[in-house]
Design an enzyme around this catalytic site. Sequence first.
Site, PDB file in Angstrom:
ATOM      1  N   GLU A 230     101.502 -67.613  49.404  1.00  0.00           N
ATOM      2  CA  GLU A 230     102.008 -66.235  49.450  1.00  0.00           C
ATOM      3  C   GLU A 230     102.464 -65.984  50.876  1.00  0.00           C
ATOM      4  OE1 GLU A 230     102.438 -64.529  46.898  1.00  0.00           O
ATOM      5  OE2 GLU A 230     101.038 -65.206  45.384  1.00  0.00           O
ATOM      6  N   CYS A 264     103.295 -57.714  53.855  1.00  0.00           N
ATOM      7  CA  CYS A 264     104.251 -58.777  53.563  1.00  0.00           C
ATOM      8  C   CYS A 264     105.419 -58.284  52.722  1.00  0.00           C
ATOM      9  CB  CYS A 264     103.555 -59.943  52.869  1.00  0.00           C
ATOM     10  SG  CYS A 264     102.783 -59.519  51.295  1.00  0.00           S
TER      11      CYS A 264
END
Length: 488
Positions: A230, A264
């Site tokens: 990720e 993110c």
Amino acid sequence: MSTATTLPTQVEAAAPIQAPSVRALFARQQARAAELRRQPPDLDARAEQLRRLSRWIADNRTAIQEALYADFRKPAPETDVTEIWSTQTEIRHTLRHLKRWARPRRVGTPLPLVGTRSWVQPEAKGVCLIISPWNYPFYLALDPLVSALAAGNCCIIKPSEMTPSVAALISRLVREVFSPEEVAVVEGDKDVATELLQLPFDHIFFTGSPQVGKVVMRAAAEHLTSVTLELGGKSPAVVDSTADLRDAAEKIVWGKSINAGQTCVAPDYVLVHETVRDELVEEIGAVVRRFYNASGQGVAASDSLARIVNDHHFRRVLGLLDDARQRGATVALGGTAEASQRFVEPTVLLDVPAGSRVLEEEIFGPLLPVLTFRNLPEAAAEVNTRPHPLALYIFSQNADNQQFLLRNIPAGGACLNETILHLGHPDLPFGGFGHSGIGRAHGHAGFLAFSNEKAVLQQRVGFTGLKPIYPPYTDKVKQVVGWLLRWL
């Protein structure tokens, strides 16, 4: 690294982890994983692990809030929503669906295989490593843990040393909820992470930057270990001329400012139709004042904004801002900072020249470059000059425009007229695309990430449909094979 605070949380430095103890811990978990593999999956035991975890979180809400505040002054409501609620949602969703996910899944039988029956049987991978980041240090350690436990694995968690309060809290959580053979925490710096990566884990789940993700992937390749990465990147918000600009401004500001932009999937930059740029910027300014300066005492006085996690990242964010200014960008909003608090004001940058670092690097802070486009192909082309983003945000009330951008901009995930929220939907697989990540997490996708999907075919004993084509390859066999190729 933590800011001064009236809250009582105090954290001592983690003791160095010695390699032999790490290897011994890994061996214990390997033995436990082998033991679990020899017996039928105990779904009740897995569910009880998750319920124990959920109860601990509910009972320690204040401690979680204090740890996040100590590390980077994260507001308690943000901790509740982005760290606690999101983790509890994942647990509840997994408990509701665990039996169905773990059940062997029957598949159909093609005509040449008549007489067989087949199914897909998920099984635990074994011992898994979770390397969690500092920006959402509680949620991004425990969310993959939920999936790993649901799939029947043993886990070692390596929390980030940049958020020592949360790392210590997670260590206490794991000690109080699990046995070391089930779940363990290994604290330490990059040397400890390097030592862990030398071990032959059955799966590695890493959340962090693409640069470190490459290091993790290289290490995993040595053992042919599967990975979920990720990562991040530059996620755009595209605003066309049909968008509700007030609504778009609220959602963009919220998505950019939550956690001080250290997210993110935060909107990294805005691409807005040139005819509505100035109006959108005005709306963004109004939203910032409404959200963070309602008292008129200045944004720095707001208790609704987190701080940058440490001095290194504070200097990095200021470096991006200074570089843009020196190249001729205009600060349309914000631009102030306070080193003693590691505070950076939500800042809008206009007329940012190509080649500016703020357009090339992932910002991970409350800076928002606003670029313009004349038509949708131009907007898509601008986004596609960069690696595929982790998230794409489209603000438009025109369905054709929405579909054009969805078709022409590859991304890990997307929201229409919203930011961030797809991350919190447990039925949506979350992950990146290429540079922004590999694999998917959350819900069933997370369960599968930590599972081996074993394909099983059961054949009847005696005559089968394929025995007529066994050797020797006589003319009759060739005739049957030809018939198979022609009709089946």
